[in-house]
Design a protein around this motif. Structure first.
Motif, PDB file in Angstrom:
ATOM      1  N   LEU A 106       0.651  -1.236   0.124  1.00 53.17           N
ATOM      2  CA  LEU A 106      -0.162  -0.080  -0.130  1.00 53.17           C
ATOM      3  C   LEU A 106       0.470   1.058   0.159  1.00 53.17           C
ATOM      4  N   THR A 107       2.147   0.771   0.345  1.00 54.04           N
ATOM      5  CA  THR A 107       2.801   2.548   0.122  1.00 54.04           C
ATOM      6  C   THR A 107       4.476   2.005  -0.348  1.00 54.04           C
ATOM      7  N   THR A 108       5.354   1.511   0.265  1.00 59.57           N
ATOM      8  CA  THR A 108       6.177   0.970  -0.690  1.00 59.57           C
ATOM      9  C   THR A 108       6.855  -0.525  -0.931  1.00 59.57           C
ATOM     10  N   PRO A 109       6.378  -0.848  -1.930  1.00 58.59           N
ATOM     11  CA  PRO A 109       6.131  -1.827  -2.566  1.00 58.59           C
ATOM     12  C   PRO A 109       7.675  -1.996  -3.249  1.00 58.59           C
ATOM     13  N   ARG A 110       8.352  -2.868  -3.094  1.00 57.81           N
ATOM     14  CA  ARG A 110       9.733  -3.534  -2.919  1.00 57.81           C
ATOM     15  C   ARG A 110      10.261  -3.214  -5.137  1.00 57.81           C
ATOM     16  N   TYR A 111       8.956  -3.832  -6.026  1.00 57.46           N
ATOM     17  CA  TYR A 111       9.137  -3.947  -7.375  1.00 57.46           C
ATOM     18  C   TYR A 111       8.250  -2.892  -7.884  1.00 57.46           C
ATOM     19  N   TRP A 112       9.244  -2.760  -9.042  1.00 47.81           N
ATOM     20  CA  TRP A 112       7.787  -1.368  -9.597  1.00 47.81           C
ATOM     21  C   TRP A 112       8.244  -1.231 -11.339  1.00 47.81           C
ATOM     22  N   GLY A 113       7.091  -1.611 -11.224  1.00 48.84           N
ATOM     23  CA  GLY A 113       7.577  -1.924 -13.083  1.00 48.84           C
ATOM     24  C   GLY A 113       7.714  -0.838 -13.938  1.00 48.84           C
ATOM     25  N   GLN A 114       7.892  -0.412 -15.366  1.00 48.55           N
ATOM     26  CA  GLN A 114       8.586   0.713 -16.046  1.00 48.55           C
ATOM     27  C   GLN A 114       7.011   2.105 -15.886  1.00 48.55           C
ATOM     28  N   GLY A 115       6.140   1.813 -16.024  1.00 52.32           N
ATOM     29  CA  GLY A 115       4.959   2.269 -16.012  1.00 52.32           C
ATOM     30  C   GLY A 115       3.366   2.206 -17.397  1.00 52.32           C
ATOM     31  N   THR A 116       2.864   2.507 -18.147  1.00 53.44           N
ATOM     32  CA  THR A 116       2.131   2.701 -18.501  1.00 53.44           C
ATOM     33  C   THR A 116       0.749   4.121 -18.726  1.00 53.44           C
ATOM     34  N   GLN A 117       1.241   5.033 -19.939  1.00 50.62           N
ATOM     35  CA  GLN A 117       0.278   6.761 -20.037  1.00 50.62           C
ATOM     36  C   GLN A 117      -0.739   6.001 -19.693  1.00 50.62           C
ATOM     37  N   VAL A 118      -1.883   6.430 -19.197  1.00 55.85           N
ATOM     38  CA  VAL A 118      -3.306   6.207 -19.506  1.00 55.85           C
ATOM     39  C   VAL A 118      -3.828   7.995 -19.649  1.00 55.85           C
ATOM     40  N   THR A 119      -4.470   8.549 -21.013  1.00 53.77           N
ATOM     41  CA  THR A 119      -4.843   9.852 -21.113  1.00 53.77           C
ATOM     42  C   THR A 119      -6.444  10.117 -21.396  1.00 53.77           C
ATOM     43  N   VAL A 120      -6.765  11.182 -20.520  1.00 60.21           N
ATOM     44  CA  VAL A 120      -8.297  10.601 -20.180  1.00 60.21           C
ATOM     45  C   VAL A 120      -8.428  12.006 -20.372  1.00 60.21           C
ATOM     46  N   SER A 121      -9.468  12.528 -21.793  1.00 63.31           N
ATOM     47  CA  SER A 121      -9.708  13.666 -23.159  1.00 63.31           C
ATOM     48  C   SER A 121     -10.721  14.114 -22.335  1.00 63.31           C
ATOM     49  N   SER A 122     -11.410  15.195 -22.090  1.00 62.45           N
ATOM     50  CA  SER A 122     -11.957  16.150 -21.956  1.00 62.45           C
ATOM     51  C   SER A 122     -13.223  15.863 -22.625  1.00 62.45           C
TER      52      SER A 122
END
Length: 122
Positions: A106-122
């Motif tokens: 919930l706060t400081t996980p040991r392993y991370w991915g690189q991330g993926t962009q999510v964009t929500v347009s209005s």
């Protein structure tokens, strides 16, 4: 070591839906708890959702409750985040995370991915 690779990000209109996935490799997927965090431009990374190794326990930040659902398929070593009723404020880079502790995730996980962009347009 656990390697995490996210996929499924993209551009969607407000009110739409998107599902992001995270494939884990390396050490056994079980019994790791899995989670999703996000970071919007100019803001700190924040917790979004987490699921324990069995899928029996889930935790969500208040702003996504009722709209987002986290799930996992242990046979595929994959965790998902189904995002419905998306809002422009959900725009962020979404990161997958893993940790052996459902508390620490919930706060400081040991392993991370690189991330993926999510964009929500209005």
């Amino acid at each position: 070591q656990v390697q995490l690779v996210e996929s499924g990000g993209g551009l969607v209109q407000a009110g739409g839906s998107l599902r992001v996935s995270c494939a884990a490799s390396g050490r056994t997927f079980i019994p790791y708890a899995m989670g999703w965090f996000r970071q919007a431009p100019g803001k700190e990374r924040e917790f979004v959702a987490a699921i324990d190794w069995s899928g029996g326990a889930r935790n969500y930040t208040d702003s996504v409750k009722g709209r987002f659902t986290i799930s996992r398929d242990n046979a595929k070593n994959t965790v998902y985040l189904q995002m419905n009723s998306l809002r422009p404020e959900d725009t962020a880079v979404y990161y997958c995370a893993a940790d052996q502790s459902f508390i620490v995730i919930l706060t400081t996980p040991r392993y991370w991915g690189q991330g993926t962009q999510v964009t929500v347009s209005s």
